[in-house]
Design a protein around this motif. Structure first.
Motif, PDB file in Angstrom:
ATOM      1  N   UNK A  71       0.834  -1.204   0.000  1.00 56.79           N
ATOM      2  CA  UNK A  71       0.000   0.000   0.000  1.00 56.79           C
ATOM      3  C   UNK A  71       0.873   1.260   0.000  1.00 56.79           C
ATOM      4  N   UNK A  72       1.930   1.261   0.813  1.00 62.13           N
ATOM      5  CA  UNK A  72       2.821   2.430   0.864  1.00 62.13           C
ATOM      6  C   UNK A  72       3.512   2.666  -0.474  1.00 62.13           C
ATOM      7  N   UNK A  73       3.850   1.592  -1.177  1.00 55.66           N
ATOM      8  CA  UNK A  73       4.498   1.724  -2.489  1.00 55.66           C
ATOM      9  C   UNK A  73       3.513   2.138  -3.571  1.00 55.66           C
ATOM     10  N   UNK A  74       2.225   2.079  -3.262  1.00 55.75           N
ATOM     11  CA  UNK A  74       1.201   2.392  -4.249  1.00 55.75           C
ATOM     12  C   UNK A  74       0.271   3.500  -3.764  1.00 55.75           C
ATOM     13  N   UNK A  75       0.887   4.626  -3.389  1.00 52.19           N
ATOM     14  CA  UNK A  75       0.178   5.872  -3.085  1.00 52.19           C
ATOM     15  C   UNK A  75      -0.695   5.845  -1.843  1.00 52.19           C
ATOM     16  N   UNK A  85      -4.355   3.653   5.462  1.00 49.83           N
ATOM     17  CA  UNK A  85      -4.948   2.969   4.310  1.00 49.83           C
ATOM     18  C   UNK A  85      -4.666   1.470   4.384  1.00 49.83           C
ATOM     19  N   UNK A  86      -3.426   1.127   4.712  1.00 51.59           N
ATOM     20  CA  UNK A  86      -3.033  -0.283   4.804  1.00 51.59           C
ATOM     21  C   UNK A  86      -3.837  -0.987   5.896  1.00 51.59           C
ATOM     22  N   UNK A  87      -4.007  -0.319   7.031  1.00 53.19           N
ATOM     23  CA  UNK A  87      -4.783  -0.916   8.122  1.00 53.19           C
ATOM     24  C   UNK A  87      -6.241  -1.125   7.710  1.00 53.19           C
ATOM     25  N   UNK A 143      -3.500 -11.272  -1.856  1.00 55.32           N
ATOM     26  CA  UNK A 143      -4.206 -11.010  -3.114  1.00 55.32           C
ATOM     27  C   UNK A 143      -5.495 -10.245  -2.871  1.00 55.32           C
ATOM     28  N   UNK A 144      -6.239 -10.625  -1.835  1.00 54.87           N
ATOM     29  CA  UNK A 144      -7.475  -9.909  -1.512  1.00 54.87           C
ATOM     30  C   UNK A 144      -7.152  -8.452  -1.163  1.00 54.87           C
ATOM     31  N   UNK A 145      -6.127  -8.249  -0.352  1.00 59.38           N
ATOM     32  CA  UNK A 145      -5.727  -6.881   0.026  1.00 59.38           C
ATOM     33  C   UNK A 145      -5.294  -6.082  -1.199  1.00 59.38           C
ATOM     34  N   UNK A 146      -4.504  -6.698  -2.046  1.00 63.21           N
ATOM     35  CA  UNK A 146      -4.023  -6.032  -3.254  1.00 63.21           C
ATOM     36  C   UNK A 146      -5.201  -5.622  -4.138  1.00 63.21           C
ATOM     37  N   UNK A 147      -6.152  -6.518  -4.315  1.00 59.34           N
ATOM     38  CA  UNK A 147      -7.324  -6.199  -5.137  1.00 59.34           C
ATOM     39  C   UNK A 147      -8.162  -5.086  -4.508  1.00 59.34           C
ATOM     40  N   UNK A 195      -8.738  -1.437  -6.196  1.00 63.74           N
ATOM     41  CA  UNK A 195     -10.105  -0.962  -6.376  1.00 63.74           C
ATOM     42  C   UNK A 195     -10.248   0.417  -5.726  1.00 63.74           C
ATOM     43  N   UNK A 196      -9.657   0.593  -4.563  1.00 63.95           N
ATOM     44  CA  UNK A 196      -9.701   1.880  -3.868  1.00 63.95           C
ATOM     45  C   UNK A 196      -9.018   2.971  -4.697  1.00 63.95           C
ATOM     46  N   UNK A 197      -7.857   2.653  -5.253  1.00 63.83           N
ATOM     47  CA  UNK A 197      -7.149   3.631  -6.091  1.00 63.83           C
ATOM     48  C   UNK A 197      -7.981   3.994  -7.318  1.00 63.83           C
ATOM     49  N   UNK A 198      -8.623   2.997  -7.920  1.00 67.85           N
ATOM     50  CA  UNK A 198      -9.476   3.265  -9.077  1.00 67.85           C
ATOM     51  C   UNK A 198     -10.672   4.116  -8.702  1.00 67.85           C
TER      52      UNK A 198
END
Length: 192
Positions: free
Chosen positions: A39-43, A48-50, A81-85, A89-92
């Motif tokens: 999450x930190x590497x992706x804005x 947000x990560x929590x 994978x669930x967190x990444x997705x 989705x949040x960034x989009x």
């Protein structure tokens, strides 16, 4: 090996559903740092990560209680994978929010979670079908999806040229696409 992964996954899924705080704490210890780094590497930031991690665990628990998830990879990989997705989705959704002089229109959390769940199911269908193709195709496509150059694929396989690898990638992608589209779940998971 797959049976061990499924038993491991079932143990953690049941712990989430039953609210086993000791096991849930272990899930946090094993998985949160990787999610935070992503999450930190992706804005994103730590909050947000929590949030993403908490939403992911809640989503997994609710889905397992409702549908009975069977995890065929490691539980840790599934959670990531669930967190990444969810984070993607949040960034989009940030991009889709409309700003005007009176405020910001936001997508409801329910809708965002529904989209994330559909995205997760798509990913699971893709992985399931990837495991159904030949080992050779699986190897080639895994390298291709990891953005390995055709030249590197030639070096690490028995293929003689980049043209042959391109052709093999094309045929394997077609086979994978046909398997995905031939699955009864495909139409319900198509783009909303």
């Amino acid at each position: 090996m797959v049976e061990l992964l499924q038993m491991d996954g079932k143990f953690y899924l049941e712990a989430l559903v039953n609210g086993d705080s000791k096991t849930i704490s272990k899930i946090y210890q094993k998985n949160f740092l990787g999610v935070k780094k992503f999450v930190l590497q992706n804005k994103g930031n730590i909050e947000d990560a929590q949030d993403v991690f908490q939403k992911a665990l809640l989503q997994i628990a609710v889905r397992h209680k409702k549908e009975g998830i069977i995890i065929k990879s490691s539980f840790d990989a599934y959670v990531f994978t669930v967190c990444k997705n969810l984070w993607r989705r949040e960034l989009n959704s940030y991009k889709k929010r409309v700003t005007n002089s009176e405020g910001i229109e936001q997508i409801s959390e329910y809708t965002a979670n529904a989209y994330a769940l559909v995205e997760q199911k798509r990913h699971e269908l893709f992985l399931e079908k990837l495991n159904e193709i030949s080992d050779n195709c699986k190897k080639i496509l895994t390298m291709f999806f990891a953005k390995t150059s055709y030249a590197e694929i030639v070096e690490t396989t028995e293929y003689t040229s980049e043209a042959v690898v391109r052709q093999r990638v094309f045929k394997c992608k077609k086979k994978l696409t046909d398997l995905v589209k031939g699955d009864q779940r495909y139409n319900s998971l198509r783009e909303l």
